[in-house]
Design a protein around this motif. Structure first.
Motif, short mmCIF file in Angstrom:
data_model
loop_
_atom_site.label_atom_id
_atom_site.label_comp_id
_atom_site.label_asym_id
_atom_site.label_seq_id
_atom_site.Cartn_x
_atom_site.Cartn_y
_atom_site.Cartn_z
N VAL A 17 -89.49 -2.83 23.39
CA VAL A 17 -88.50 -1.73 23.11
C VAL A 17 -88.91 -0.42 23.34
CG1 VAL A 17 -87.32 -0.56 20.80
CG2 VAL A 17 -87.73 -3.13 20.75
N ALA A 18 -88.16 0.50 24.21
CA ALA A 18 -88.42 1.73 24.32
C ALA A 18 -87.80 2.48 23.33
CB ALA A 18 -87.91 2.04 25.87
N VAL A 19 -88.40 3.62 22.94
CA VAL A 19 -88.13 4.55 22.03
C VAL A 19 -88.20 5.78 22.70
CG1 VAL A 19 -88.44 5.65 19.88
CG2 VAL A 19 -89.01 3.25 20.09
N ILE A 20 -87.14 6.50 22.73
CA ILE A 20 -86.94 7.84 23.46
C ILE A 20 -86.92 8.98 22.32
CG2 ILE A 20 -85.36 9.31 24.76
CD1 ILE A 20 -84.12 6.78 26.04
N GLY A 21 -88.05 9.79 22.39
CA GLY A 21 -88.07 10.77 21.29
C GLY A 21 -89.18 10.56 20.38
N ALA A 22 -90.22 11.40 20.30
CA ALA A 22 -91.34 10.97 19.44
C ALA A 22 -91.31 12.17 18.46
CB ALA A 22 -92.72 11.10 20.19
N LYS A 39 -93.81 -5.12 21.27
CA LYS A 39 -94.32 -4.05 22.12
C LYS A 39 -93.47 -3.06 22.25
CE LYS A 39 -95.58 -3.55 27.10
NZ LYS A 39 -95.86 -4.40 28.55
N VAL A 40 -93.92 -1.67 21.85
CA VAL A 40 -93.04 -0.57 21.80
C VAL A 40 -93.51 0.41 22.55
CG1 VAL A 40 -92.45 1.27 20.19
CG2 VAL A 40 -92.79 -1.11 19.24
N ALA A 41 -92.96 1.10 23.62
CA ALA A 41 -93.20 2.35 24.31
C ALA A 41 -92.24 3.62 24.14
CB ALA A 41 -93.02 2.07 25.74
N LEU A 42 -93.01 4.59 23.63
CA LEU A 42 -92.43 5.77 23.32
C LEU A 42 -92.45 6.79 24.51
CD1 LEU A 42 -93.20 4.63 20.18
CD2 LEU A 42 -92.65 6.95 19.59
N PHE A 43 -91.42 7.60 24.54
CA PHE A 43 -91.16 8.58 25.65
C PHE A 43 -90.85 9.96 25.01
CE2 PHE A 43 -90.62 4.38 27.54
CZ PHE A 43 -91.45 4.71 28.72
N ASP A 44 -91.63 11.02 25.45
CA ASP A 44 -90.90 12.31 24.87
C ASP A 44 -91.19 13.41 25.96
OD1 ASP A 44 -90.45 13.49 21.88
OD2 ASP A 44 -90.88 15.05 23.45
N LYS A 45 -90.07 14.11 26.20
CA LYS A 45 -90.26 15.17 27.16
C LYS A 45 -91.24 16.39 26.93
CE LYS A 45 -86.13 17.79 25.59
NZ LYS A 45 -84.82 18.10 25.65
N ALA A 46 -91.57 16.68 25.58
CA ALA A 46 -92.67 17.43 25.10
C ALA A 46 -93.97 17.13 25.51
CB ALA A 46 -92.34 17.81 23.85
N MET A 171 -84.66 -3.60 24.44
CA MET A 171 -83.85 -2.68 23.45
C MET A 171 -84.25 -1.23 23.81
SD MET A 171 -82.88 -2.79 19.48
CE MET A 171 -81.43 -3.83 19.89
N VAL A 172 -83.48 -0.38 23.82
CA VAL A 172 -83.76 1.15 23.58
C VAL A 172 -83.27 1.61 22.69
CG1 VAL A 172 -83.52 3.22 24.81
CG2 VAL A 172 -83.45 1.15 26.38
N VAL A 173 -84.19 2.44 21.62
CA VAL A 173 -84.09 3.10 20.86
C VAL A 173 -83.99 4.48 20.96
CG1 VAL A 173 -84.65 3.86 18.20
CG2 VAL A 173 -84.89 1.54 19.12
N ILE A 174 -82.96 5.35 20.73
CA ILE A 174 -82.66 6.72 21.09
C ILE A 174 -82.69 7.57 19.88
CG2 ILE A 174 -81.40 8.68 22.09
CD1 ILE A 174 -80.25 6.35 23.86
N SER A 175 -83.69 8.47 19.64
CA SER A 175 -83.69 9.34 18.50
C SER A 175 -83.63 10.70 18.70
CB SER A 175 -85.27 9.13 17.73
OG SER A 175 -86.36 9.68 18.59
#
Length: 354
Positions: A17-22, A39-46, A171-175
């Motif tokens: 799962v990718a999570v967009i926003g930390a 398996k989780v990968a988080l991504f954040d632009k900050a 799956m992609v989770v967008i927060s």
């Protein structure tokens, strides 16, 4: 409308799962999934975690420009806050609160116990990020702005603004806030895009001021007052950062949160002008004979998407295509709402009872 999960779910350790926003919601969802082996990968632009719980560091002080404190109502969240207290990243604050109006300053209490991050609000989200990053099946990548999604036979691919690709993911989770989430998923999931469209956001300006010396004492006001709520048309709340646990060493430093209506009317204004206006609003609340200390630093930050225009009735949304949404925009505007939204989505994706 909440749709049924694909037959391949609940998620298991075989999924990614990718999570967009930390921010708090994305971290809560990622923690729930990673703890069950996904398996989780988080991504954040900050540059770091936090979202609207992030803190601004200046040479002489650290200031919270988003959430200043939070309350606890839900028992699941209460248990989590107790864990954070034991870990030393949250503490009780504020305890000395006032309300200011044309008739002066009066003590203010709504009987709600409040907490703040220690030594800064972002300490909470950094604790969650560090805990998550320590798991062998989880990772967090900062300074990575995910711009587009692409559905392939192998799964979801994420493409950032530097031209790099990440994935595939099941799956992609967008927060992220609904307007930003809509831009990512509109081409793939019109139902979720419509749900984002139905969540208009309010903006908010947050100013900060660092002073050379402490404020002068005021009659019938505790010299160590923590916060003041105001009825000023521009200013909603003034918060003294140096009174927060772990920040006693820094100089007099306040955060100035603007009224939402005023923020909407000035959302495109210059930040320097906004900072000056918020400081002037605060000064207008002080006694006429109050001698304000010299200003060392002054500025303002614009939260274009600060909170939903109205509370929602669903904590999260997901579709059979493998896209999901969470965040305080879907449940409410409180810090507690953000955590519950992500945590409850994680449980739903795992097929666990909330």
């Amino acid at each position: 409308m909440l749709e049924p999960l694909p037959e391949s779910l609940p998620l298991s350790g075989a999924h990614s799962v990718a999570v967009i926003g930390a921010g708090l919601s994305g971290l809560a969802c990622g923690q729930q999934l990673a703890n069950q082996g996904v398996k989780v990968a988080l991504f954040d632009k900050a540059r770091g975690p936090g979202g609207r719980m992030s803190s601004k560091r200046r040479p002489s002080a650290t200031l919270d420009l988003g959430a200043q404190a939070f309350t606890v109502r839900d028992p699941h969240f209460a248990n989590k806050v107790a864990e954070w207290q034991a870990a030393g990243c949250v503490a009780h604050w504020p305890t000395s609160c006032y309300q200011a109006s044309a008739s002066g300053w009066q003590t203010h209490s709504d009987a709600q116990l409040r907490y703040t991050g220690t030594p800064r609000m972002s300490a909470l989200t950094r604790h969650l990020a560090d805990t998550l990053n320590a798991l062998p099946n989880a990772s967090i990548t900062f300074q990575t702005h995910i711009a587009t999604l692409d559905k392939t036979a192998a799964g979801w691919q994420l493409h950032d603004t530097r031209g790099s690709s990440h994935g595939p993911f099941d799956m992609v989770v967008i927060s992220a806030p609904p307007p930003q989430a809509k831009a990512l998923l509109a081409a793939w999931e019109p139902t979720l895009a419509a749900a984002c469209e139905a969540k208009p956001q309010r903006g908010c300006w947050a100013g900060w001021v660092i002073f050379e010396k402490p404020f002068p004492p005021m009659a019938k006001v505790d010299a160590a007052w923590h916060t003041v709520h105001t009825q000023h048309p521009a200013l909603r709340l003034a918060s003294r950062n140096h009174t927060k646990p772990g920040r006693e060493h820094q100089p007099e430093s306040i955060s100035l949160l603007a009224q939402l209506d005023w923020s909407d009317a000035h959302i495109e204004s210059d930040s320097d002008s906004v900072a000056q206006q918020l400081l002037a609003a605060f000064v207008s609340l002080l006694p006429d004979d109050a001698e304000l200390p010299n200003v060392l630093d002054l500025g303002a930050h614009r939260w274009r998407y600060a909170q939903p225009a109205q509370a929602g009735h669903q904590a999260y949304l997901y579709s059979t295509s493998g896209l999901a949404l969470c965040g305080d925009s879907f449940k409410g505007s409180r810090v507690e709402d953000a955590w519950l939204s992500g945590d409850e989505l994680g449980k739903a994706l795992l097929g666990r009872s909330v």
